[in-house]
Design an enzyme around this catalytic site. Structure first.
Site, short mmCIF file in Angstrom:
data_model
loop_
_atom_site.label_atom_id
_atom_site.label_comp_id
_atom_site.label_asym_id
_atom_site.label_seq_id
_atom_site.Cartn_x
_atom_site.Cartn_y
_atom_site.Cartn_z
N ASP A 18 0.98 13.10 12.77
CA ASP A 18 0.27 12.63 11.73
C ASP A 18 -0.62 11.35 12.11
OD1 ASP A 18 -1.03 12.84 9.26
OD2 ASP A 18 0.67 11.52 8.25
N VAL A 78 4.76 1.09 0.38
CA VAL A 78 5.17 -0.08 1.29
C VAL A 78 5.07 -1.38 0.46
CG1 VAL A 78 4.83 -1.31 3.40
CG2 VAL A 78 4.42 1.17 3.31
N LYS A 93 9.46 0.06 3.42
CA LYS A 93 8.96 1.64 2.88
C LYS A 93 10.02 2.11 2.13
CE LYS A 93 6.57 5.58 4.46
NZ LYS A 93 5.79 6.34 5.56
N GLY A 105 1.91 4.95 1.96
CA GLY A 105 1.93 5.93 3.31
C GLY A 105 1.91 7.20 2.55
N GLY A 106 1.90 8.20 3.73
CA GLY A 106 1.93 9.64 3.43
C GLY A 106 3.06 10.16 2.32
N MET A 107 4.30 9.31 2.59
CA MET A 107 5.48 9.66 1.68
C MET A 107 6.13 8.60 0.90
SD MET A 107 7.39 12.23 4.74
CE MET A 107 7.52 10.60 5.69
N GLY A 147 0.71 -1.05 0.07
CA GLY A 147 0.07 0.03 -0.03
C GLY A 147 0.78 1.24 -0.07
#
Length: 951
Positions: free
Chosen positions: A156, A48, A63, A43-45, A41
């Site tokens: 976050d 993964v 990641k 992530g914010g940055m 999936g």
């Protein structure tokens, strides 16, 4: 079979497609030493991937940074390294574990624990009950709590950044926006400023002021405004997430980003939907966590989680269940089965301390102490862990006894409620104390050790008379539950007071005062006002505000009949007037009222003992040392009788009594008192507790008064070696003053002066008028006239026109000035300051004033003798002896000093028999306590030999 295109933003997507098109040449895609298994999936940055670690034979999540999310690759690399560092420094069951960080070509990756499960937001959608959702979020909250304790802020948090594993455990991940929440950190430097090495990345912000980070729906008001995010910001985001998961909607308007932002910034929280099964107490906690002002939220995640976990109705459900069971058992007439029913109804209360004080919490405390004070960790832990364990064990025993007594019908529901309420408050205090080990700085650990010793007494919770005499709780069950909740909050605020965390404590008190409905119960209002005033006293700038809070508390307590709060408030208010506000006469005038209020609570050792200590302090400030000593003696007897002498307050009273005994010249008793203080303090706080330097110094003064100056000097030199390299400047100041006093008593003026000057440089703010007066004498003994005159000017400046001439300070300055001039040989000049020191004591019959007058007369007699004024000298010396005999013990060495001076004078006048008699009397007194090398004793023996040899 066609190969699906890579997902957008997948850095390895093209490689995966290419290798799938040429299967015979394909090799597994690798990231460093990891084989890529597939995409998990975004992530914010970053993206993964599921990977396989063939070296350690385990599946991991890796990641990799999004290349297109930022324009500056170096800044992006630093962000991912920061995430790795943030997560790697955390080890907690509710935080994803980081294994390693690496770089392949221009891609940076982080390998971490692979969690089999689903994101928290997806998990919530699967028909979960509110209790299941709350339980999952409590786990996530513990992860954030651990991060905050380690000095990290997530910045976050949202449901997508927490995973629910197949085993049910929740883990927080994606610390990509984490940073240290250090109040002293500045914002990101302007472009072009060099960034430090990777090890220091956590110490550098990655945004310039005004830049917004985080997902807007979950952002705190301060993040919306571009301000620094803190632990309180994580608390806000956590509450948004939990609100959304429990109620299925947002707490703020979602019509537009602007509307959402306005609601968040102004604290406009939507009410829960009608007929929601979620209890109102949960919404209340969320609403507080969603306050616009960070300071109005909970003091910590620990406080928030405790509030979400607590179920005030559980106590009453338990009472009802026990009562119902007792009725059924009685109706059935099966008395013999009561024992088995009791076992089922009263499980071991140790479970109620889970997460408060258990093996896991003990390990957390140990880790925190070892990290903050590695050199003294084992000593501190050896002092606190047994105390915490004993307190917890006693709490469990009382809780078990209460439950059994109620189940067996030996205790009424009303008494059971009172005892349970008391025990719940004690548990809250224990919980807050344990939490404080993670929250305080290293410099606050010693205060925290004392806080452990000051945990509120459990004996009160077993005292039938005390509890039944207390004001009854509100009749309305819901209000009663709210009052109980707030009393537990005030118990936590008291811990913050003892540990010097006044801001946190005041936040908790204000949250109680903000509940308009609960504070209609005036006893609670009085308790909150008292706690507010006590916290403000700890704040050096809030003395006037503290007086106002105490005034409000006293009026409310008297009006509502809350005797305990009225008594305690009056004592603390009196101490504030006398010491902090400089109004000792007013405090002494109000002592009669304070005593009257405290007579109603003489059975409460803590409250009445504090009154006796405060009364002694007020009397001492007024110069009434006899009354002060009587109050402190009474306080010591009270604490001894109830086994409370080995507490911070008990030790403090013993110390005060020892100081009073020094002042009145009862040196042997003072020495015994300070020895006991040292013994008890070492048992309570360990051998290196900073105040031990003060206790040792006071013992040294007492030994000097007993003529055992070399013993005193040896003790101070040994203590000097222990504190020399320490950071506690007050301890170093105290030791240097003690060394100087001993050296001055041995007539080593040069060494004494050097130690006093070093003490003044170490802590000029604590170098008082009294110290300048003694430095003046030391400089004169060393023959340093400029230093003497400078010290004289400083001492005189410290006794301005408003100084009470009866004060010890006034007396010591002029006595010291006269002694200094005499040391310099300026005998005639020395007479004036000595006469001035005595003039204000002539009419007084106070024992302390009489003894001071005797000391001045002794100095004047010696001077008159040196000047050849034999008649005047004898008159002064006999007056000194008479004063000493009137108020001092027969073994006091000042009696011997006067006898020795009379013998020297008699010899000078040719009265040999008289000289021998005085010398013999002096020597016999010195022999009772002084060491053989004591200089005056040597002089007395020499005088006796001269007088007899000349016959």
């Amino acid at each position: 079979m066609p190969v699906p295109p890579p997902e957008a933003g997948d850095p390895l997507g093209k490689l995966l497609v290419k290798r799938a098109l040429f299967p015979r040449r394909a090799q597994p895609v690798r990231l460093g030493r990891f084989n890529v298994l597939g995409l998990v999936g975004h992530g914010g940055m970053g993206v993964v991937y599921a990977c396989y670690d063939d070296q350690l034979d385990r599946k991991v999540a890796v990641k990799v940074l999004h290349r297109e999310v930022v324009r500056e690759q170096e800044n992006a690399r630093r962000r991912l390294l920061r995430e790795a560092q943030a997560m790697a420094r955390l080890s907690h069951p509710n935080i994803v574990t980081v294994h390693e960080v690496g770089q392949v070509d221009d891609m940076v990756y982080v390998a971490m624990e692979f969690v089999r499960g689903q994101a928290l937001d997806a998990w919530v959608q699967q028909s979960r009950s509110w209790r299941q959702i709350l339980s999952a979020y409590l786990q996530a909250g513990r992860g954030l709590e651990a991060a905050h304790r380690a000095g990290l802020v997530h910045r976050d948090f949202k449901p997508q950044n927490a995973m629910v594993g197949d085993d049910g455990r929740v883990k927080v991940l994606d610390f990509g926006l984490a940073r240290l929440h250090d109040d002293d950190l500045g914002e990101e430097p302007a472009s072009g400023v060099q960034v430090g090495p990777a090890a220091a990345l956590l110490m550098r912000p990655l945004t310039r002021t005004g830049v917004i980070l985080g997902t807007p729906g979950y952002m705190s008001p301060e993040q919306h405004l571009g301000l620094r995010a803190t632990a309180e910001s994580d608390q806000f985001s956590f509450c948004v997430s939990l609100y959304q998961s429990l109620y299925g909607d947002w707490p703020f308007s979602t019509e537009s980003f602007q509307a959402l932002r306005e609601d968040a910034v102004h604290g406009r929280v939507a009410p829960p939907p009608p007929r929601s099964p979620v209890p109102a107490r949960v919404f209340k906690a969320l609403r507080r966590g969603l306050r616009a002002e960070p300071g109005a939220r909970f003091a910590s995640m620990t406080e928030l989680l405790a509030e979400l976990e607590r179920d005030p109705g559980a106590i009453y459900r338990r009472v009802a269940a026990l009562a119902a069971t007792a009725v059924i058992a009685g109706a059935g007439g099966v008395i013999a089965t009561m024992g088995s029913a009791e076992v089922a109804q009263c499980p071991d209360a140790r479970a109620e301390l889970a997460g408060v004080w258990d093996g896991e919490r003990a390990a957390e405390v140990g880790a925190a102490v070892r990290a903050k004070a590695p050199a003294r960790a084992e000593e501190i832990l050896a002092a606190i862990e047994p105390q915490l364990e004993r307190y917890a064990a006693a709490w469990v025993q009382l809780r078990n006894d209460a439950c059994r007594a109620h189940a067996e019908g030996r205790q009424s529901p009303h008494w059971f409620d009172l005892q349970t309420s008391c025990l719940e408050q004690r548990r809250a205090a224990l919980d807050a104390t344990v939490d404080a080990f993670a929250l305080v700085e290293a410099t606050g650990l010693d205060n925290l050790v004392q806080t452990v010793g000051e945990l509120p007494s459990l004996a009160t919770c077993a005292d039938v008379e005390a509890l039944t005499a207390a004001i009854p709780p509100p009749g309305d069950p819901s209000l009663r539950a709210r009052v109980q909740q707030h009393r537990e909050t005030l118990a936590r605020a008291e811990v913050h007071e003892h540990t010097g965390q006044t801001r946190l404590g005041l936040q908790l008190v204000e949250s109680v005062l903000a509940d308009a409905k609960a504070t209609t119960y005036e006893p609670l209002l009085a308790e909150a006002q008292l706690r507010k005033g006590s916290l403000q006293v700890r704040d050096g700038a809030a003395a006037a505000a503290a007086l106002q809070s105490f005034d409000e508390a006293l009026g409310t307590a008297i009006g509502s009949g809350h005797a305990a709060v009225a008594a305690l408030t009056s004592s603390r208010r009196g101490y504030l007037l006398a010491y902090r506000l400089g109004r000792p006469d007013q405090a002494r005038a109000e002592l009669r009222l304070i005593a009257a209020l405290n007579r109603r609570v003489t059975g409460d050792v803590a409250i009445y003992g504090e009154f006796l200590n405060v009364a002694g302090a007020i009397h001492s400030l007024a110069g009434d040392w006899t009354a002060a000593g009587a109050r402190w003696e009474e306080a010591i007897a009270l604490h001894e009788a109830h086994g409370r002498i080995e507490t911070p307050l008990g030790i403090g009273i013993l110390y005060n009594r020892g100081g009073q005994l020094l002042i009145v010249g009862r040196y042997a008793e003072a020495a015994a008192s300070f020895r006991r203080v040292l013994e008890l303090s070492e048992r309570l706080s360990g051998p290196n507790y900073p105040d031990h330097a003060v206790y040792e110094s006071m013992l040294a003064y007492a030994l000097t008064g007993l003529g055992r100056t070399r013993e005193a000097l040896a003790r101070m030199r040994e203590l000097e070696s222990r504190v020399a390299s320490g950071e506690n400047k007050v301890a170093r100041l105290t030791v240097m003053l003690g060394l100087g006093q001993a050296e001055l008593a041995l007539n080593d003026g040069r060494a004494a002066m050097q130690h006093f000057l070093a003490a003044q440089r170490t802590s000029p703010e604590n170098f008082s008028t009294r110290e300048w007066a003694v430095l003046m004498r030391a400089a004169a003994a060393a023959g340093d006239v400029p230093a003497m005159e400078k010290a004289r000017d400083q001492a005189l400046a410290g006794i301005g026109e408003h100084t009470d001439v009866r004060s010890l300070r006034y007396h010591e300055v002029f006595l010291g000035h006269g002694q200094a001039l005499a040391s310099l040989g300026r005998l005639r000049e020395a007479l004036a300051p000595l006469e001035q020191a005595r003039s204000v004591l002539v009419e007084s019959d106070d024992p302390v004033h009489v003894a001071r007058r005797g000391r001045v007369s002794l100095e004047l007699g010696r001077l008159r003798g040196q000047l050849g004024e034999h008649e005047a000298a004898e008159s002064e010396l006999r007056a000194a002896l008479a004063d000493f005999e009137a108020v001092l013990s027969p073994q006091n060495l000042e009696l011997a000093d006067a006898a020795l001076a009379l013998g020297e004078l008699a010899l000078a006048r040719g009265r040999l028999d008289e000289a021998a008699q005085w010398a013999s009397r002096a020597a016999s007194i010195y022999a009772t306590t002084a060491e053989p090398e004591h200089a005056p004793w040597l002089q007395a023996r020499a005088l006796l030999a001269r007088a007899r040899g000349a016959e």
